[in-house]
Scaffold this motif. Structure first.
Motif, short mmCIF file in Angstrom:
data_model
loop_
_atom_site.label_atom_id
_atom_site.label_comp_id
_atom_site.label_asym_id
_atom_site.label_seq_id
_atom_site.Cartn_x
_atom_site.Cartn_y
_atom_site.Cartn_z
N MET A 18 0.84 -1.17 0.00
CA MET A 18 0.00 0.00 0.00
C MET A 18 0.89 1.24 0.00
O MET A 18 1.90 1.30 0.69
N THR A 19 0.50 2.24 -0.75
CA THR A 19 1.18 3.52 -0.79
C THR A 19 0.16 4.62 -0.55
O THR A 19 -0.88 4.64 -1.21
N LEU A 20 0.44 5.49 0.40
CA LEU A 20 -0.45 6.62 0.69
C LEU A 20 0.17 7.89 0.13
O LEU A 20 1.36 8.14 0.29
N PHE A 21 -0.65 8.69 -0.50
CA PHE A 21 -0.23 9.92 -1.15
C PHE A 21 -1.12 11.03 -0.58
O PHE A 21 -2.29 11.12 -0.91
N ILE A 22 -0.57 11.86 0.31
CA ILE A 22 -1.34 12.89 0.99
C ILE A 22 -0.88 14.24 0.47
O ILE A 22 0.31 14.56 0.50
N VAL A 23 -1.82 15.06 -0.02
CA VAL A 23 -1.50 16.35 -0.61
C VAL A 23 -2.25 17.46 0.10
O VAL A 23 -3.45 17.35 0.33
N TYR A 24 -1.53 18.52 0.47
CA TYR A 24 -2.13 19.74 0.98
C TYR A 24 -1.44 20.90 0.28
O TYR A 24 -0.27 21.19 0.54
N VAL A 25 -2.13 21.55 -0.61
CA VAL A 25 -1.64 22.63 -1.45
C VAL A 25 -0.37 22.18 -2.18
O VAL A 25 -0.45 21.46 -3.15
N ASP A 26 0.81 22.60 -1.71
CA ASP A 26 2.04 22.18 -2.39
C ASP A 26 2.91 21.29 -1.51
O ASP A 26 4.07 21.06 -1.79
N ASP A 27 2.34 20.80 -0.42
CA ASP A 27 3.05 19.85 0.45
C ASP A 27 2.50 18.45 0.22
O ASP A 27 1.29 18.26 0.15
N ILE A 28 3.39 17.49 0.11
CA ILE A 28 2.99 16.11 -0.17
C ILE A 28 3.69 15.18 0.80
O ILE A 28 4.88 15.33 1.08
N ILE A 29 2.94 14.20 1.28
CA ILE A 29 3.51 13.11 2.07
C ILE A 29 3.29 11.84 1.27
O ILE A 29 2.17 11.57 0.83
N ILE A 30 4.35 11.08 1.08
CA ILE A 30 4.24 9.77 0.44
C ILE A 30 4.74 8.75 1.45
O ILE A 30 5.86 8.84 1.93
N THR A 31 3.89 7.80 1.78
CA THR A 31 4.27 6.79 2.76
C THR A 31 3.59 5.47 2.40
O THR A 31 2.70 5.42 1.58
N GLY A 32 4.04 4.42 3.02
CA GLY A 32 3.43 3.13 2.78
C GLY A 32 4.40 2.00 3.05
O GLY A 32 5.51 2.22 3.54
N ASP A 33 3.96 0.79 2.72
CA ASP A 33 4.80 -0.37 2.98
C ASP A 33 5.47 -0.92 1.72
O ASP A 33 6.14 -1.93 1.76
N ASP A 34 5.28 -0.21 0.59
CA ASP A 34 5.86 -0.65 -0.69
C ASP A 34 6.98 0.32 -1.09
O ASP A 34 6.75 1.30 -1.79
#
Length: 102
Positions: free
Chosen positions: A1-17
């Motif tokens: 799983m990969t999570l892609f969290i976006v707030y305006v121009d900030d991004i968090i990419i996290t997950g187990d892959d």
């Protein structure tokens, strides 16, 4: 799983892959100018820490910055900042008598 969290121009990419995350970063880098800041430490005023038990999210830095900005950094904490039963007394200038406390 990969999570892609976006707030305006900030991004968090996290997950187990990890491989999927690397591929996603490469794809984004081809289309956009991005900067990988490494492990997440701060996001939207929240401080993110890792322990053996898991992830801890606090707003300690945000609160300290706010106290510094308002000149209240040296103030002493109190359990109840205001008497829940009493009323705020006002002096002749229509300000609470202990305005630094309330």
């Amino acid at each position: 799983m990969t999570l892609f969290i976006v707030y305006v121009d900030d991004i968090i990419i996290t997950g187990d892959d990890e491989e999927g995350i690397k591929n996603l970063k490469k794809l984004l880098a081809r289309e956009f100018e991005i900067k990988d800041l490494g492990q997440l430490r701060y996001f939207l005023g929240m401080e993110v820490g890792r322990t053996k038990e898991g992830i801890v999210v606090t707003q300690r830095k945000y609160v300290l910055d706010l106290l510094q900005e308002t000149g209240m950094l040296g103030c002493k904490p109190v359990d109840t900042p205001m008497d829940p039963i009493g009323k705020i007394d006002k002096d002749n200038d229509s300000h609470p008598t202990d305005k630094d406390r309330y």
